[in-house]
Structures are given as C-alpha cells and as structure tokens.
Design a protein around this motif. Structure first.
Motif, PDB file in Angstrom:
ATOM      1  N   GLY A  95       0.817  -1.219   0.000  1.00 61.18           N
ATOM      2  CA  GLY A  95       0.000   0.000   0.000  1.00 61.18           C
ATOM      3  C   GLY A  95       0.841   1.255   0.000  1.00 61.18           C
ATOM      4  N   LEU A  96       1.956   1.239   0.730  1.00 62.23           N
ATOM      5  CA  LEU A  96       2.847   2.402   0.735  1.00 62.23           C
ATOM      6  C   LEU A  96       3.440   2.640  -0.651  1.00 62.23           C
ATOM      7  CD1 LEU A  96       4.368   4.616   2.258  1.00 62.23           C
ATOM      8  CD2 LEU A  96       6.076   2.898   2.890  1.00 62.23           C
ATOM      9  N   GLY A  97       3.857   1.568  -1.319  1.00 65.56           N
ATOM     10  CA  GLY A  97       4.398   1.729  -2.664  1.00 65.56           C
ATOM     11  C   GLY A  97       3.360   2.262  -3.644  1.00 65.56           C
ATOM     12  N   ILE A  98       2.138   1.746  -3.565  1.00 64.23           N
ATOM     13  CA  ILE A  98       1.077   2.224  -4.449  1.00 64.23           C
ATOM     14  C   ILE A  98       0.744   3.682  -4.166  1.00 64.23           C
ATOM     15  CG2 ILE A  98      -1.345   1.914  -5.060  1.00 64.23           C
ATOM     16  CD1 ILE A  98      -0.975  -1.069  -4.536  1.00 64.23           C
ATOM     17  N   ALA A  99       0.688   4.049  -2.870  1.00 68.77           N
ATOM     18  CA  ALA A  99       0.366   5.431  -2.515  1.00 68.77           C
ATOM     19  C   ALA A  99       1.431   6.401  -3.017  1.00 68.77           C
ATOM     20  CB  ALA A  99       0.205   5.550  -0.991  1.00 68.77           C
ATOM     21  N   VAL A 100       2.694   6.027  -2.861  1.00 72.54           N
ATOM     22  CA  VAL A 100       3.777   6.904  -3.346  1.00 72.54           C
ATOM     23  C   VAL A 100       3.724   7.023  -4.865  1.00 72.54           C
ATOM     24  CG1 VAL A 100       6.280   7.130  -3.522  1.00 72.54           C
ATOM     25  CG2 VAL A 100       5.246   6.452  -1.351  1.00 72.54           C
ATOM     26  N   PHE A 101       3.458   5.928  -5.546  1.00 70.46           N
ATOM     27  CA  PHE A 101       3.374   5.975  -7.005  1.00 70.46           C
ATOM     28  C   PHE A 101       2.225   6.868  -7.461  1.00 70.46           C
ATOM     29  CE2 PHE A 101       1.543   4.310 -10.950  1.00 70.46           C
ATOM     30  CZ  PHE A 101       2.641   4.424 -11.803  1.00 70.46           C
ATOM     31  N   LEU A 102       1.049   6.716  -6.847  1.00 66.95           N
ATOM     32  CA  LEU A 102      -0.092   7.540  -7.241  1.00 66.95           C
ATOM     33  C   LEU A 102       0.137   9.007  -6.898  1.00 66.95           C
ATOM     34  CD1 LEU A 102      -3.095   5.262  -6.207  1.00 66.95           C
ATOM     35  CD2 LEU A 102      -2.226   5.703  -8.500  1.00 66.95           C
ATOM     36  N   TRP A 103       0.724   9.256  -5.733  1.00 67.86           N
ATOM     37  CA  TRP A 103       0.960  10.644  -5.327  1.00 67.86           C
ATOM     38  C   TRP A 103       1.985  11.309  -6.239  1.00 67.86           C
ATOM     39  CZ3 TRP A 103       5.102  13.442  -3.182  1.00 67.86           C
ATOM     40  CH2 TRP A 103       4.750  14.680  -2.629  1.00 67.86           C
ATOM     41  N   TRP A 104       2.933  10.540  -6.721  1.00 69.36           N
ATOM     42  CA  TRP A 104       3.967  11.116  -7.589  1.00 69.36           C
ATOM     43  C   TRP A 104       3.438  11.394  -8.994  1.00 69.36           C
ATOM     44  CZ3 TRP A 104       8.721  12.860  -6.318  1.00 69.36           C
ATOM     45  CH2 TRP A 104       9.596  13.145  -7.353  1.00 69.36           C
ATOM     46  N   ASN A 105       2.531  10.546  -9.476  1.00 69.10           N
ATOM     47  CA  ASN A 105       2.047  10.677 -10.846  1.00 69.10           C
ATOM     48  C   ASN A 105       0.669  11.332 -10.939  1.00 69.10           C
ATOM     49  OD1 ASN A 105       4.074   8.989 -12.638  1.00 69.10           O
ATOM     50  ND2 ASN A 105       3.740   7.795 -10.779  1.00 69.10           N
ATOM     51  N   GLN A 106      -0.209  11.076  -9.959  1.00 68.09           N
ATOM     52  CA  GLN A 106      -1.564  11.628  -9.971  1.00 68.09           C
ATOM     53  C   GLN A 106      -1.849  12.304  -8.635  1.00 68.09           C
ATOM     54  OE1 GLN A 106      -3.687  11.691 -12.536  1.00 68.09           O
ATOM     55  NE2 GLN A 106      -2.298  10.584 -13.908  1.00 68.09           N
ATOM     56  N   ARG A 107      -1.098  13.364  -8.367  1.00 69.06           N
ATOM     57  CA  ARG A 107      -1.235  14.035  -7.080  1.00 69.06           C
ATOM     58  C   ARG A 107      -2.600  14.671  -6.902  1.00 69.06           C
ATOM     59  NH1 ARG A 107       3.919  17.507  -5.441  1.00 69.06           N
ATOM     60  NH2 ARG A 107       4.770  15.529  -6.253  1.00 69.06           N
ATOM     61  N   VAL A 108      -3.288  14.948  -7.976  1.00 72.32           N
ATOM     62  CA  VAL A 108      -4.597  15.587  -7.900  1.00 72.32           C
ATOM     63  C   VAL A 108      -5.620  14.683  -7.219  1.00 72.32           C
ATOM     64  CG1 VAL A 108      -5.338  14.741 -10.153  1.00 72.32           C
ATOM     65  CG2 VAL A 108      -6.282  16.876  -9.263  1.00 72.32           C
ATOM     66  N   LEU A 109      -5.371  13.358  -7.209  1.00 75.46           N
ATOM     67  CA  LEU A 109      -6.299  12.447  -6.544  1.00 75.46           C
ATOM     68  C   LEU A 109      -6.313  12.650  -5.034  1.00 75.46           C
ATOM     69  CD1 LEU A 109      -5.536   9.160  -8.503  1.00 75.46           C
ATOM     70  CD2 LEU A 109      -7.499  10.689  -8.789  1.00 75.46           C
ATOM     71  N   PHE A 110      -5.206  13.112  -4.452  1.00 74.83           N
ATOM     72  CA  PHE A 110      -5.105  13.328  -3.014  1.00 74.83           C
ATOM     73  C   PHE A 110      -5.354  14.786  -2.621  1.00 74.83           C
ATOM     74  CE2 PHE A 110      -2.455   9.727  -4.088  1.00 74.83           C
ATOM     75  CZ  PHE A 110      -2.759   8.797  -3.111  1.00 74.83           C
ATOM     76  N   TYR A 111      -5.211  15.688  -3.581  1.00 72.96           N
ATOM     77  CA  TYR A 111      -5.198  17.110  -3.247  1.00 72.96           C
ATOM     78  C   TYR A 111      -6.608  17.640  -3.044  1.00 72.96           C
ATOM     79  CZ  TYR A 111      -3.753  21.990  -3.381  1.00 72.96           C
ATOM     80  OH  TYR A 111      -3.532  23.298  -3.052  1.00 72.96           O
ATOM     81  N   TYR A 112      -6.722  18.550  -2.090  1.00 70.80           N
ATOM     82  CA  TYR A 112      -7.994  19.246  -1.862  1.00 70.80           C
ATOM     83  C   TYR A 112      -7.700  20.689  -1.482  1.00 70.80           C
ATOM     84  CZ  TYR A 112     -12.015  21.098   0.619  1.00 70.80           C
ATOM     85  OH  TYR A 112     -13.036  21.909   1.032  1.00 70.80           O
ATOM     86  N   THR A 113      -8.407  21.604  -2.120  1.00 73.80           N
ATOM     87  CA  THR A 113      -8.321  23.015  -1.771  1.00 73.80           C
ATOM     88  C   THR A 113      -9.705  23.641  -1.899  1.00 73.80           C
ATOM     89  OG1 THR A 113      -7.333  25.149  -2.357  1.00 73.80           O
ATOM     90  CG2 THR A 113      -7.641  23.551  -4.141  1.00 73.80           C
ATOM     91  N   PRO A 114     -10.116  24.446  -0.921  1.00 70.26           N
ATOM     92  CA  PRO A 114     -11.425  25.103  -1.006  1.00 70.26           C
ATOM     93  C   PRO A 114     -11.406  26.382  -1.832  1.00 70.26           C
ATOM     94  CG  PRO A 114     -10.404  25.573   1.100  1.00 70.26           C
ATOM     95  CD  PRO A 114      -9.471  24.658   0.383  1.00 70.26           C
ATOM     96  N   PHE A 115     -10.248  26.795  -2.324  1.00 64.61           N
ATOM     97  CA  PHE A 115     -10.138  28.032  -3.089  1.00 64.61           C
ATOM     98  C   PHE A 115     -10.383  27.755  -4.571  1.00 64.61           C
ATOM     99  CE2 PHE A 115      -7.318  28.479   0.620  1.00 64.61           C
ATOM    100  CZ  PHE A 115      -7.887  29.593   1.207  1.00 64.61           C
ATOM    101  N   PRO A 116     -10.915  28.726  -5.305  1.00 60.74           N
ATOM    102  CA  PRO A 116     -11.373  30.056  -4.854  1.00 60.74           C
ATOM    103  C   PRO A 116     -12.782  30.046  -4.261  1.00 60.74           C
ATOM    104  CG  PRO A 116     -11.611  29.868  -7.221  1.00 60.74           C
ATOM    105  CD  PRO A 116     -11.002  28.582  -6.768  1.00 60.74           C
ATOM    106  N   THR A 117     -13.562  28.981  -4.547  1.00 67.45           N
ATOM    107  CA  THR A 117     -14.916  28.878  -4.023  1.00 67.45           C
ATOM    108  C   THR A 117     -15.040  27.568  -3.257  1.00 67.45           C
ATOM    109  OG1 THR A 117     -15.767  30.107  -5.926  1.00 67.45           O
ATOM    110  CG2 THR A 117     -17.371  28.900  -4.582  1.00 67.45           C
ATOM    111  N   ALA A 118     -15.639  27.636  -2.077  1.00 67.89           N
ATOM    112  CA  ALA A 118     -15.760  26.457  -1.227  1.00 67.89           C
ATOM    113  C   ALA A 118     -16.569  25.365  -1.924  1.00 67.89           C
ATOM    114  CB  ALA A 118     -16.422  26.830   0.102  1.00 67.89           C
TER     115      ALA A 118
END
Length: 413
Positions: free
Chosen positions: A336-359
């Motif tokens: 799971g750690l290897g898969i998470a690092v691979f996904l975060w390195w290549n598809q970081r948008v899957l983990f990312y969250y930001t409320p800007f500019p509109t919630a």
C-alpha cells in the motif's frame, strides 16, 4: 561513545509496551513500523476530509480492539485532546489573520500597522479583515490532518512493545533509541499514574470538582514523577548507561567524531550541489564533483558508523516470533505504501484538496478510499485472532468437560 551496557536493557525501555496491553505481543515490531510508515504517509499526502476520517476510524478501531480499556489505552485520549487543542488554535489564528476566498462570512475590525524605512513601507501587523469560508475550511483541513497524525502516533505508541522497538534500532543508535523510548513511555506512564492517584483519592473522599481541588493531585503526581525519574536514573547508572568503555581511547573518539562531521559535511555539500545544478545552470565537472562529494560523504559515514557498531555489545533476553499475521500486515502495508507513493507522484490531484477560490465538497475516489481503508488491517487481524482464541478455548473447555464426565462415569462403575 561507550561499549558497555546495552541500551536495550535500560529500565523503562519496555515498561509501557508490555504493561497490560494485549496488542503489544499481537504483532511483530517490524510489522508495526511498516504499518506506521504507511499510515503516516497517507495522512501526510492529503487534506481531504473523507480520507482523513477513514484514517481516524482505522486508528481508533485498532486501539479499541487491540488495547481495549487498559490503563495504557487512556493515553490515547491525551493525544486526541492535544490535537483538538492545536486544531482550535489554528482556527483562531485563521479568524485573526483572515484569508482569501469569495464567500465572506463576517467582517472583523482591521488592525493594520506599517512602518516606512528609506521611503519604503513594510507591514508589521495585519489582523482582522474579512473572514471567508474558504480560509476556515483550509485551516480546518490542516488541523484535521494534524489530529490524524497525532492519533496514528498515539495508536502506535500504545500498541507497540517499546523494548522490542529499541532492540530493532541499529546498535549505533542504541543510546538515542533508549532516550527516545523513555520519552515515548512518558505520556502513558503519567496517565497511568494519574489514574491510580485519582482512584486512591476517590477512596478517601476526594472529589476534585474545582480547579482549587487539583492542587493535591498535582503535588502527588509531581512527587510520583520525581520518584520514577530518580529510580530510573539509579537503575541506568547501575547498568553502566553512557559510561565510557575501556576500549574507547581519546584518539579513537576524536577520529570517530571527525569522521561523522566530515561525512555529514561532504554529503550535505554534494546534495546541495546536485539540487542547485538545475537552477544555477552548472554542468560538466561541477555535476561530477557534487556527485563524488555526496558519494564520499555517504561512504565515510557508513565506515564511521560501522566502526562504532563494532564497539557496541548487545544481547537479547527474549526474541519476537514472526507469524503469518505479521507477514500479512507487513506485506499489505508495504504494498500500500508503494502504491500510494506511485499515485501521489504521478496523480497528485487524486489526493489534493483546496477550497479556493470557491468552497466545495472534497472529492472522493473509490480507489483512493480503498487505499485509505487498508490501515484497518491490524484491527481486523486482531479481531480474527481473538475470535479464534475464544473458539479454541471453548473447544478446550468442552474437551475437558467431556473428559471429566467420562472419568466420573468410570468411577461410578
């Protein structure tokens, strides 16, 4: 630098990990370390509230099933309350300093203080102003992430065997590992002592309903902590902790210190050089020199640490057994750690969250949700092991009852 008295035998190194917590021996220490790295990496990769809630539930279930209501498990609540306090502090700072965003909730009085030096103005203090929903959500997500990290660390601190954890640290770092183990055991020991003192005072009619009534409890707890510290220091001194060994001469000690310092300096210079080559536009010999410095520094560090290791004597009084549950936990967590690092390195948008500019609501992905649910594995394995133990005990009790019945019938005949 000393070769006398292994650090793992220092008192307090394993006092809390095996004090009534059934999970301390349920899994191998290395499997717990792999699980910790996996869970902490997931918590550090995202600010998504859905995924952080999953990690919190996984840690809570692991603590609930494996530790139960033991005295050591009470320290879990201390870490949780500390995390909530830090979260509230972060929200308060977000209110004071305001933030960006389109959804304005309230307009606070603004305090703006600037100074002018040599014709240029600089802002010293800027408080108040518009408080937006987006800034509060961003602060809340950061606070939630911090609470999740603290809860995972608290779960690991309660369930792992501290003695075996020190044993798994390389012999070079045995002194630092002993100090770290004593620090990890501080909170559970204080929580346990506080519970014992409150129970004893309750039997004597102590209620402790107001802040004034907390004075006797604080004094008793301080006295208990001082007594424990003195006993620990005396025991460590009796076992030769941090005492200079006969094999360590002054010249060798200076040589080891110089090797560590030179290795760190070369490795740092090489890493900084390789890091800055792309931005400085340096090529050719400079790249080669930075790589050589990094390699020589790492090699010098390895040789120095190896020489230190030869001067450290360690012994084991009891060894851990590796079972199939440890294989499952370590394998799943590592994968799971290897898969998470691979996904975060290549598809970081899957983990990312930001409320800007509109919630907006945090996104949710079934694949990432399944990945975030993997840290629940210790709770599931612990539940299954307890179920099998109960079934085995029931079968054993049934066999004993049948044997007694047969023996009684034989005596009657």
């Amino acid at each position: 630098m000393s070769s006398s008295a292994p650090a793992s035998t220092a008192p307090g190194a394993g006092s809390s990990g095996s004090s009534g917590v059934a999970a301390a021996s349920s899994f191998h220490t290395l499997s717990w370390v792999v699980w910790l790295l996996f869970a902490l990496s997931l918590a550090a990769m995202t600010r998504n509230g859905w995924y952080l809630t999953q990690l919190l539930l996984c840690a809570y279930l692991a603590r609930r099933i494996l530790a139960g209501n033991s005295s050591s498990a009470r320290a879990w609540g201390v870490f949780l309350r500390f995390g909530i306090f830090l979260a509230l502090l972060g929200l308060l700072l977000a209110l004071l300093f305001g933030g960006n965003g389109r959804t304005v909730l309230v307009e606070l009085p603004r305090l703006h203080w600037t100074i002018t030096v040599a014709g240029e103005s600089a802002t010293l203090l800027d408080l108040g102003g518009p408080v937006t929903l987006e800034s509060l959500l961003w602060a809340a997500s950061g606070a939630f992430s911090l609470i999740t990290v603290l809860v995972i660390l608290a779960t690991f601190n309660i369930l792992v065997d501290h003695y075996q954890l020190v044993r798994r640290v390389p012999a070079v770092l045995d002194r630092a590992a002993t100090v770290a183990s004593i620090g990890l055991a501080f909170v559970p020991e204080m929580v346990r002592a506080q519970g014992e003192l409150r129970e004893g005072m309750a039997l004597r009619g102590y209620t402790g309903r107001s802040l004034r009534d907390l004075g006797p409890l604080f004094i008793a707890l301080l006295q208990e902590g001082l007594e424990r510290s003195i006993a620990l220091a005396e025991a460590m001194e009796a076992r030769g902790y941090a005492r200079r060994g006969a094999s360590w001469s002054r010249g060798r000690e200076l040589l080891v210190r110089g090797g560590l310092l030179a290795g760190l300096a070369l490795a740092l210079a090489g890493a900084v050089g390789l890091r800055g080559i792309g931005s400085w536009g340096v090529e050719g010999s400079q790249r080669l020199a930075a790589g050589v410095a990094l390699g020589v520094g790492l090699a010098l560090l390895a040789l120095t640490l190896a020489s230190i290791r030869r001067g450290v004597r360690r012994s084991a009084y009891r060894r851990e057994s590796w079972r199939w549950q440890d294989t499952v936990l370590a394998s799943v967590s590592g994968a799971g750690l290897g898969i998470a690092v691979f996904l975060w390195w290549n598809q970081r948008v899957l983990f990312y969250y930001t409320p800007f500019p509109t919630a907006s609501w945090p996104p949710w992905s079934p694949a990432i949700a399944l990945l975030m649910a993997l840290p629940i594995l210790p709770a599931l394995l612990g539940w299954w092991s307890r179920r099998e133990h109960r079934r085995r005990d029931q079968l054993l009790q049934t066999a004993r009852t049948a044997a007694r019945t047969v023996a009684r019938k034989g005596e009657q005949r």
